[in-house]
Design a protein around this motif. Structure first.
Motif, PDB file in Angstrom:
ATOM      1  N   LYS A  69       0.873  -1.320   0.079  1.00  0.00           N
ATOM      2  CA  LYS A  69       0.082  -0.181   0.342  1.00  0.00           C
ATOM      3  C   LYS A  69       0.973   1.649   0.193  1.00  0.00           C
ATOM      4  O   LYS A  69       0.655   2.566  -0.740  1.00  0.00           O
ATOM      5  CB  LYS A  69      -0.821  -0.092   0.934  1.00  0.00           C
ATOM      6  N   ARG A  70       1.642   1.010   0.775  1.00  0.00           N
ATOM      7  CA  ARG A  70       2.827   2.483   0.800  1.00  0.00           C
ATOM      8  C   ARG A  70       3.513   2.614  -0.684  1.00  0.00           C
ATOM      9  O   ARG A  70       3.600   3.371  -1.067  1.00  0.00           O
ATOM     10  CB  ARG A  70       3.748   2.675   1.971  1.00  0.00           C
ATOM     11  N   ALA A  71       4.073   1.533  -1.055  1.00  0.00           N
ATOM     12  CA  ALA A  71       4.530   1.702  -2.422  1.00  0.00           C
ATOM     13  C   ALA A  71       3.176   2.469  -3.302  1.00  0.00           C
ATOM     14  O   ALA A  71       3.995   2.950  -4.491  1.00  0.00           O
ATOM     15  CB  ALA A  71       4.817   0.054  -2.399  1.00  0.00           C
ATOM     16  N   PHE A  72       2.304   1.746  -3.373  1.00  0.00           N
ATOM     17  CA  PHE A  72       1.696   2.257  -4.666  1.00  0.00           C
ATOM     18  C   PHE A  72       0.774   3.916  -3.888  1.00  0.00           C
ATOM     19  O   PHE A  72       1.128   4.861  -4.968  1.00  0.00           O
ATOM     20  CB  PHE A  72       0.397   2.088  -4.007  1.00  0.00           C
ATOM     21  N   ILE A  73       1.262   4.553  -2.787  1.00  0.00           N
ATOM     22  CA  ILE A  73       0.993   5.753  -2.292  1.00  0.00           C
ATOM     23  C   ILE A  73       2.263   6.617  -3.360  1.00  0.00           C
ATOM     24  O   ILE A  73       2.012   7.130  -3.607  1.00  0.00           O
ATOM     25  CB  ILE A  73       0.915   6.071  -1.420  1.00  0.00           C
ATOM     26  N   GLU A  74       3.647   6.247  -2.800  1.00  0.00           N
ATOM     27  CA  GLU A  74       4.831   6.750  -3.547  1.00  0.00           C
ATOM     28  C   GLU A  74       5.150   6.822  -4.348  1.00  0.00           C
ATOM     29  O   GLU A  74       4.679   7.710  -5.413  1.00  0.00           O
ATOM     30  CB  GLU A  74       5.975   6.215  -2.324  1.00  0.00           C
ATOM     31  N   ARG A  75       4.468   5.723  -5.393  1.00  0.00           N
ATOM     32  CA  ARG A  75       4.732   5.475  -6.718  1.00  0.00           C
ATOM     33  C   ARG A  75       4.107   6.370  -6.963  1.00  0.00           C
ATOM     34  O   ARG A  75       4.761   6.721  -8.795  1.00  0.00           O
ATOM     35  CB  ARG A  75       4.763   4.813  -7.325  1.00  0.00           C
TER      36      ARG A  75
END
Length: 311
Positions: free
Chosen positions: A130-136
């Motif tokens: 989830k965090r990777a999606f937000i940052e990406r």
């Protein structure tokens, strides 16, 4: 010996100008909900919007800690659009990306705990993805919980009262209490289910009972927070997001069994506070009038099993 019954305390009179939902909404704008004039210039960055929110929605006096902050993201980026929502679920995040909005103003946690403390999530795949999606996708998640609740009146409570069509009955001097023309509990439940898109209502009480006075309290309610309001104002019905089943729910079951004309209606936490996030989207349009702003409902967190028999 006769049973002791609560006696309602007369409500203070409202100001003469507050005679309709629209005019009362203007009253809110004149108070803490008002966007500072300087902030009504088109914001260029996410940080411009956040500074305007913090200026117009101060925390309660004496507050030393708050959950309101940037949870993920860099605010010093150009603003492309704003989303308001209760929870930034993966479904909401994907829709924000589709709408090309990079600021999400959310009411509840992003990472599953009240303070968004992620120390226990180290190495967890759901958190990491989830965090990777937000940052990406360059999203900025800003938590707006304590500030909107600190408004006068509470912006979340005001939101649900407006959404249920009782804005004209809203009394800012006693914001928890709403008086209406006598209406059956069954009719109120049908209306709440329809207007809040709430398929999973739970209740205690007699659906034929006439309701005249309501205690409106979205979100979580402890027994200690509910009881003083009932003793002072003697409402017929509590409309709440949630309470502990082993606490206040048992009190109301006993009250009904003992012949007290009382009822309680639970909508679910998210459903009860979603209108506050929807109202926040309207409020933000005064700060960012040229920016695309949308409210995305988070929806019910759980599915309902079709029937007790499984059919």
């Amino acid at each position: 010996m006769s049973a002791v019954r609560f006696r309602p305390k007369p409500l203070p009179q409202q100001n003469g100008a507050l005679t309709s939902s629209g005019r009362r909404f203007a009253w809110c704008r004149r108070r803490q909900f008002a966007a500072p004039r300087a902030s009504r210039l088109a914001p260029r960055t996410v940080a411009d919007v956040l500074r305007a929110i913090e200026a117009a929605m101060p925390l309660r006096a004496g507050t030393t800690t708050t959950v309101d902050r940037i949870i993920v993201g860099n605010a010093e980026v150009p603003l492309t659009g704003i989303i308001t929502t209760m929870f930034p679920t993966m479904g909401v995040l994907r829709e924000a990306v589709a709408r090309r909005a990079n600021l999400l103003v959310v009411h509840e946690p992003t990472f599953y705990q009240a303070s968004d403390d992620v120390s226990a999530l180290d190495g967890d795949p759901v958190y990491a993805e989830k965090r990777a999606f937000i940052e990406r996708h360059g999203l900025v998640i800003f938590r707006n919980h304590d500030r909107i609740h600190a408004c006068d009146p509470d912006g979340v409570r005001f939101g649900i009262v407006e959404a249920l069509g009782w804005g004209a009955a809203f009394n800012p001097t006693v914001p928890r209490i709403v008086d209406i023309a006598p209406t059956s509990l069954g009719d109120i439940m049908a209306m709440v289910a329809q207007r809040l898109d709430a398929p999973n209502l739970h209740y205690i009480g007699d659906p034929t009972m006439l309701v005249r006075r309501m205690h409106i309290s979205p979100g979580y309610n402890s027994f200690r927070s509910v009881l003083p309001v009932w003793r002072e104002h003697n409402p017929d019905l509590l409309i709440a997001g949630e309470i502990f089943e082993w606490e206040a729910a048992e009190y109301f079951r006993d009250a009904v069994a003992l012949g007290h004309r009382k009822a309680v209606l639970f909508t679910g936490h998210s459903v009860s506070e979603e209108p506050g996030s929807a109202w926040m989207a309207t409020w933000l349009k005064a700060i960012a009038p040229t920016t695309p702003i949308h409210h995305i409902p988070r929806g019910e967190p759980v599915a309902r099993f079709p029937s007790a028999s499984g059919r």
